[in-house]
Design a protein around this motif. Structure first.
Motif, short mmCIF file in Angstrom:
data_model
loop_
_atom_site.label_atom_id
_atom_site.label_comp_id
_atom_site.label_asym_id
_atom_site.label_seq_id
_atom_site.Cartn_x
_atom_site.Cartn_y
_atom_site.Cartn_z
N SER A 199 7.97 31.90 24.54
CA SER A 199 8.16 30.77 23.64
C SER A 199 7.74 29.48 24.33
CB SER A 199 9.63 30.68 23.22
OG SER A 199 10.45 30.38 24.34
N ILE A 200 7.46 28.46 23.47
CA ILE A 200 7.16 27.12 23.96
C ILE A 200 7.84 26.13 23.04
CG2 ILE A 200 4.92 27.74 24.99
CD1 ILE A 200 3.59 26.54 22.51
N ILE A 201 8.02 24.87 23.46
CA ILE A 201 8.63 23.81 22.67
C ILE A 201 7.57 22.82 22.25
CG2 ILE A 201 10.33 21.95 22.64
CD1 ILE A 201 11.54 24.75 22.75
N ILE A 202 7.53 22.56 20.91
CA ILE A 202 6.66 21.52 20.35
C ILE A 202 7.59 20.37 19.95
CG2 ILE A 202 5.05 20.90 18.55
CD1 ILE A 202 3.92 22.87 20.54
N SER A 203 7.40 19.20 20.55
CA SER A 203 8.22 18.02 20.24
C SER A 203 7.40 17.06 19.40
CB SER A 203 8.69 17.34 21.53
OG SER A 203 9.52 18.20 22.28
N ILE A 204 7.99 16.59 18.26
CA ILE A 204 7.31 15.67 17.35
C ILE A 204 8.05 14.33 17.42
CG2 ILE A 204 6.64 15.21 14.98
CD1 ILE A 204 5.18 17.55 16.25
N SER A 205 7.27 13.28 17.76
CA SER A 205 7.81 11.91 17.78
C SER A 205 7.36 11.22 16.50
CB SER A 205 7.32 11.16 19.02
OG SER A 205 7.76 9.82 18.99
N VAL A 206 8.30 10.95 15.55
CA VAL A 206 7.98 10.31 14.26
C VAL A 206 8.00 8.80 14.46
CG1 VAL A 206 8.67 10.01 11.87
CG2 VAL A 206 8.95 12.23 12.99
N ILE A 207 6.90 8.13 14.07
CA ILE A 207 6.75 6.68 14.23
C ILE A 207 6.74 6.05 12.83
CG2 ILE A 207 5.28 4.84 15.08
CD1 ILE A 207 4.23 6.81 17.16
N GLU A 208 7.59 5.04 12.57
CA GLU A 208 7.69 4.32 11.29
C GLU A 208 7.25 2.89 11.50
OE1 GLU A 208 11.04 3.25 7.88
OE2 GLU A 208 11.57 4.44 9.63
N VAL A 209 6.31 2.37 10.66
CA VAL A 209 5.78 1.01 10.75
C VAL A 209 6.19 0.24 9.49
CG1 VAL A 209 3.70 -0.42 10.99
CG2 VAL A 209 3.81 1.84 12.11
N GLU A 210 6.75 -1.01 9.63
CA GLU A 210 7.15 -1.83 8.49
C GLU A 210 5.94 -2.29 7.70
OE1 GLU A 210 9.62 -5.05 9.54
OE2 GLU A 210 11.11 -3.83 10.61
N ALA A 211 6.11 -2.40 6.37
CA ALA A 211 5.01 -2.82 5.49
C ALA A 211 4.73 -4.31 5.71
CB ALA A 211 5.38 -2.58 4.05
N PRO A 212 3.46 -4.73 5.55
CA PRO A 212 3.10 -6.14 5.73
C PRO A 212 3.55 -6.99 4.53
CG PRO A 212 1.18 -4.88 5.04
CD PRO A 212 2.30 -3.88 5.23
N ILE A 213 3.61 -8.30 4.74
CA ILE A 213 3.92 -9.29 3.69
C ILE A 213 2.61 -9.94 3.31
CG2 ILE A 213 5.18 -11.37 3.10
CD1 ILE A 213 7.25 -10.55 5.21
N ILE A 214 2.24 -9.90 2.01
CA ILE A 214 0.93 -10.37 1.56
C ILE A 214 1.05 -11.04 0.21
CG2 ILE A 214 0.39 -8.14 0.50
CD1 ILE A 214 -2.05 -10.39 2.39
N GLU A 215 0.16 -12.03 -0.10
CA GLU A 215 0.05 -12.72 -1.39
C GLU A 215 -1.38 -12.66 -1.86
OE1 GLU A 215 1.38 -16.67 -0.76
OE2 GLU A 215 3.52 -16.15 -0.62
N ASN A 216 -1.57 -12.91 -3.18
CA ASN A 216 -2.92 -13.02 -3.73
C ASN A 216 -3.59 -14.24 -3.10
OD1 ASN A 216 -2.46 -10.81 -5.34
ND2 ASN A 216 -1.79 -11.99 -7.11
N GLN A 217 -4.92 -14.19 -2.92
CA GLN A 217 -5.61 -15.27 -2.22
C GLN A 217 -6.85 -15.67 -2.98
OE1 GLN A 217 -5.99 -14.49 2.03
NE2 GLN A 217 -4.26 -13.02 1.91
N THR A 218 -7.16 -17.02 -2.94
CA THR A 218 -8.28 -17.62 -3.69
C THR A 218 -9.23 -18.27 -2.68
OG1 THR A 218 -6.89 -18.02 -5.60
CG2 THR A 218 -8.96 -19.24 -5.46
N PHE A 219 -10.59 -18.09 -2.95
CA PHE A 219 -11.64 -18.68 -2.09
C PHE A 219 -12.72 -19.28 -2.96
CE2 PHE A 219 -9.76 -15.09 0.10
CZ PHE A 219 -9.49 -15.59 1.36
N CYS A 220 -13.47 -20.23 -2.47
CA CYS A 220 -14.65 -20.79 -3.16
C CYS A 220 -15.79 -19.80 -3.03
CB CYS A 220 -15.03 -22.13 -2.55
SG CYS A 220 -13.82 -23.44 -2.85
N ALA A 221 -16.53 -19.68 -4.12
CA ALA A 221 -17.67 -18.75 -4.09
C ALA A 221 -18.69 -19.15 -3.04
CB ALA A 221 -18.30 -18.69 -5.48
N THR A 222 -18.75 -20.49 -2.81
CA THR A 222 -19.74 -20.96 -1.84
C THR A 222 -19.34 -20.67 -0.41
OG1 THR A 222 -18.67 -23.13 -1.85
CG2 THR A 222 -20.51 -22.80 -3.37
N ASP A 223 -18.11 -20.19 -0.16
CA ASP A 223 -17.66 -19.91 1.21
C ASP A 223 -18.22 -18.60 1.76
OD1 ASP A 223 -16.24 -22.23 1.19
OD2 ASP A 223 -14.32 -21.28 0.67
N GLY A 224 -18.55 -17.69 0.84
CA GLY A 224 -19.02 -16.38 1.31
C GLY A 224 -17.93 -15.63 2.04
N ALA A 225 -16.68 -15.72 1.55
CA ALA A 225 -15.53 -15.13 2.24
C ALA A 225 -15.66 -13.61 2.32
CB ALA A 225 -14.25 -15.54 1.53
#
Length: 912
Positions: free
Chosen positions: A728-754
């Motif tokens: 037999s052998i042991i398989i160890s699983i490390s579960v990693i949890e990442v918090e969700a980002p905070i985001i809003e809708n964003q507006t740019f000028c067409a001339t900016d080439g964003a």
């Protein structure tokens, strides 16, 4: 000498008879006195005429080198054909016929036979020569010694330039002394023989003067003959006599035969000498000659002086010289010396064999050769040994003996075939046997030449006796015998006599009470012997010796080596699991195997020694062979053949599980299959055990979305075949949890080439942007944003894990919106100064990659059409044939072509 003088006109006198006007014209040139010819007119006669000049002056002709070349058909070697110069002094004879000297003018291009145009006949007057000036009271032209008459030539009386013609005649006129002194001409016409009588105590110089005439013939118009008169004075050579030399043996002197004085002038020593001579000694340390007139010597006195100073003088020569001085200083007549020599020769002294006679045995301890010379005793006088080792003048002879013996001659061993031995008397006795036993008598003979070559003394000889005794034959040296220990030849008990070899001549080997065996320590060995056990190999050395009453010893060396027959042991059988510990295959053999073997096995398995470590984890099952080598000698000859034994290994394979480990898993992966975390080679027949009882494991599938951040252990096990244990052998699983980002809708000028890189999110170290909720590939940072499009963002940590995705919307304000900066240029100065040289559309081409732009002049005529693939407007028209546009106001229409944004327009000023 009669002088004949002609006028210069005679030199040029010619008799011409023309035979043929075209070919071989005959001309005659007469030279009566060649001694007056001066070709180069320098006042010094040279005897050279030029045939071209002679012909032209005689005939009035104009021949030259271009006409032809002169040739001498008689090859007198006096003509220079290149110039036509004729060297009269090089012509040997005077003319006795008009055709004696002929010279032909040859033109090879002419039609004449052989190309002969002209033939000149030269008449050369006689020249009798100029004798050397007379000298002395006798007016002789030359004075010579009587001894050189045999090589003297009468032409030596003349001066060399010019020399007289050689076709003259010599005649004897008379002499000053007795006419019989002249013995006639010979061996050549220009040489003569004469004798000058000796008068003891007479005139200091005996001589005679001989007078001769030399007549050279001639023809008309020159003198018929020219004559020279000469005198030759001949001086008699002195004579020191004829000597008789003596070789005297020392024995004759000691016998008194030379005790009396002797007179060297006696005819038995010196005869026929002039009496005016003087005596001298070349080698006379005893001083026998007291003055130049002393001719009395004593041989015994000379010998006694020699013997006192050099007892072994070998030979010595004493010389006495009688010298008569030459009687004339006018010639090179030399003094004469005669030497009388007396040579003394040393006598061969007495010699004999020392007592007792030489005795040897036919055993192995005799020398390879003996020197009979060393048996001789030579005479000693006053501490000096008189011995005679010179092999050139000495020899040995075999007088008597029961057999022939080998002889060494000049360093080479030859068979005895002529009964003559070398000086040393080296007898090769290496090969003698009992057949040669007996008494031998040799004679050593010394020639008198041993002291000095040509000795008149007597030869001398002496006899040497050699006695050869027999031996008891012990056999021949028998060494380097080799046997395998299983060979029946050496079965115990071993009779050593069976191993000894013989020479086939002295057989059989003596095996009585006067012989014994010894080992290499000198201990007596009782034959036969019992052999010990052999390990590897063992060498045995023995000596068998016999000894006679006369002390004759014979022995034979016996040496043999016995080699071990190696034991491979008994075959073995082994069953193992690949998880068992390592073991040595050698321990699996039965019996008592030898440790010098090596192993071979499956897949090229091999060892260099008897140890064979079997590692169940790494080694393979199968048949392993233990091989013992041949037991060989130093020459690689096999004495005992090698052998083999085998061990059969059955190897059971334990399950392959691979290595266990700790693996990081992002919570967003939702479900994982634990089989994916096993090694690629792991067996898949095992099962997983949820050690922590998480409830998230179903078979091999783990639902990580049910697990909070942390480490969870799972066991993977398989039961292998006997004798293998549960794995037999042991398989160890490390579960990693990442918090969700905070985001809003964003507006740019067409001339900016964003682009994506312009989007902003919070609550994370880094972010990934996607164009939908399921896409697995993040958008590139330079991806241009699209108006009204939804984008999804995740936060990532240092392990590369992502959070769950959050959506946001991007809005682009159109061109001309008050919130956006008007970035389109309102002017173009196309003057090449690097500023405003083009119509700048800022970032609009990036925002609207499918855009189109049209530019019009003030008359509404389109002058430029552009898109993503055309250069920016720089004041040049690209419509029609194109041209440079003038300064003024221009209008543009920009169409985004994105399906959402309306076209817009404006104007700018073009200046130059």
């Amino acid at each position: 000498m009669k002088n004949i003088t002609y006028l210069v006109l005679v030199i040029l006198m010619c008799y011409t008879s023309k035979v043929n006007a075209q070919c071989n014209e005959q001309e005659t040139v007469v030279i009566c006195d060649m001694t007056t010819i001066d070709n180069n007119n320098d006042g010094i006669p040279d005897g050279i005429i030029n045939l071209y000049d002679q012909y032209n002056s005689t005939t009035g002709g104009t021949i030259s080198v271009a006409t032809g070349t002169w040739f001498d058909p008689d090859f007198n070697f006096a003509l220079d054909e290149a110039t036509g110069d004729l060297f009269l002094w090089d012509l040997d004879d005077s003319s006795v016929a008009i055709t004696d000297y002929q010279f032909q003018l040859i033109d090879t291009n002419s039609a004449c036979p052989d190309g002969i145009i002209v033939t000149v006949n030269l008449v050369l007057g006689p020249f009798e020569g100029n004798p050397l000036p007379p000298q002395g009271v006798n007016d002789a032209n030359i004075t010579i010694c009587e001894s050189i008459l045999s090589t003297f030539d009468l032409f030596q009386v003349f001066e060399s330039q010019p020399s007289p013609h050689k076709n003259g005649i010599w005649e004897f006129v008379g002499n000053l002394g007795d006419p019989s002194n002249f013995l006639g001409f010979g061996p050549t016409p220009s040489s003569f023989n004469a004798t000058i009588p000796y008068v003891p105590f007479g005139n200091l110089i005996e001589f005679d003067v001989f007078e001769f005439t030399y007549t050279v013939p001639g023809i008309s118009p020159c003198s018929p003959a020219s004559v020279s008169n000469i005198k030759v004075e001949v001086i008699r050579d002195v004579f020191s006599g004829s000597a008789t030399n003596y070789s005297i043996c020392e024995d004759d002197i000691l016998a008194g035969l030379w005790d009396n004085d002797i007179n060297l002038t006696d005819d038995q020593y010196l005869s026929g000498e002039d009496v005016e001579g003087l005596w001298s000694a070349n080698n006379d340390p005893s001083g026998q000659i007291s003055n130049p007139l002393d001719a009395i010597i004593n041989i015994r006195e000379i010998y006694d002086f020699l013997k006192a100073s050099n007892p072994m003088f070998s030979c010595e020569t004493f010389t006495f010289s009688y010298t008569v001085e030459a009687r004339s200083s006018l010639t090179n007549c030399s003094d004469k010396t005669t030497s009388i020599s007396f040579s003394f020769f040393e006598t061969i002294r007495f010699f004999e064999q020392e007592d007792p006679p030489l005795e040897i045995c036919t055993d192995d301890f005799r020398p390879y050769s003996i020197s009979l010379y060393d048996e001789l005793l030579f005479t000693t006088e006053n501490g000096i040994v008189y011995e005679y080792p010179n092999s050139i003048y000495t020899n040995w002879t075999l007088i008597s003996g029961p057999s022939d013996l080998n002889i060494q001659e000049n360093g080479e061993i030859i068979l005895y075939d002529h009964q003559v031995l070398t000086t040393e008397g080296l007898i090769d006795i290496e090969g003698i046997t009992n057949d040669d036993v007996g008494t031998y008598v040799f004679s050593y003979n010394v020639s008198s030449d041993a002291t000095c070559l040509g000795s008149p003394c007597a030869n001398r000889s002496a006899e040497v006796t050699l006695v050869i005794h027999p031996t008891l034959y012990a056999g021949e040296d028998t060494i380097d015998l080799e046997f395998c220990e299983t060979d029946a030849t050496i079965a115990s008990p071993l009779d050593l006599f069976t191993l000894l070899t013989t020479n086939g001549v002295d057989d059989p080997i003596y095996q009585g009470t006067e012989g014994q065996w010894l080992d290499n320590t000198g201990t007596v060995v009782i034959n036969p012997i019992t052999l010990p056990d052999i390990e590897g190999s063992q060498t045995f050395n023995y000596v068998y010796s016999t000894l006679t009453a006369e002390g004759c010893l014979d022995r034979a060396n016996l040496s043999f080596t016995i080699f071990e027959a190696y034991n491979p042991g008994e075959d073995g059988v082994v069953e193992v699991c690949d998880t068992d510990v390592m073991f040595d295959l050698f321990d699996s053999l039965g019996g008592s195997p030898s440790t010098i073997g090596t192993w071979t096995g499956p897949n090229g398995y091999a060892t260099t020694g008897h140890e064979a470590i079997f590692d169940p984890l790494l080694s393979e099952g199968g048949v392993y062979t233990y091989s013992l080598p041949d037991n060989t000698n130093t020459g690689n000859v096999v004495l005992c053949p090698g052998s083999e034994s085998m061990v059969t290994v059955t190897l059971f394979q334990s399950p392959i599980l691979g290595e266990g480990g700790l693996y990081a898993v992002c919570q967003t992966e939702l479900q994982i299959d634990l089989f994916d975390y096993l090694d690629a080679t792991a067996d898949s027949s095992g099962s997983f055990i949820d050690i922590g009882a998480t409830g998230a494991l179903t078979g091999s599938v783990l639902d990580v979305s049910q697990l909070s951040e942390g480490i969870y252990d799972f066991r993977y096990q398989i039961q292998g075949n006997p004798p293998c244990d549960l794995s037999s052998i042991i398989i160890s699983i490390s579960v990693i949890e990442v918090e969700a980002p905070i985001i809003e809708n964003q507006t740019f000028c067409a001339t900016d080439g964003a682009s994506i890189s312009n989007l902003v999110a919070n609550n994370g170290q880094d972010f990934n942007w996607y164009d939908n909720a399921t896409d697995m590939v993040p958008l590139d940072a330079d991806t241009i944003l699209v108006d009204g499009a939804d984008y999804f963002v995740t936060a990532t940590d240092v392990n590369g894990c992502e959070s769950f995705r959050v959506a946001m919307t991007v809005s682009l304000l159109p061109y001309g919106n008050p919130e956006c900066e008007d970035c389109i240029s309102d002017g173009v100065s196309a003057n090449g100064d690097g500023q405003n040289d083009q119509f700048d559309l800022c970032s609009l081409p990036l925002t609207f990659p499918n855009f189109e732009i049209d530019i019009f002049n003030r008359y509404g005529t389109i002058v430029y059409k552009g898109n993503q693939n055309t250069p920016l407007f720089d004041g040049e028209s690209n419509v029609g044939i194109g041209k440079t546009l003038p300064s003024g106001v221009y209008f543009y229409v920009f169409d985004p072509k994105d399906g959402m944004t309306d076209p817009f327009q404006g104007n700018f000023y073009l200046s130059r």
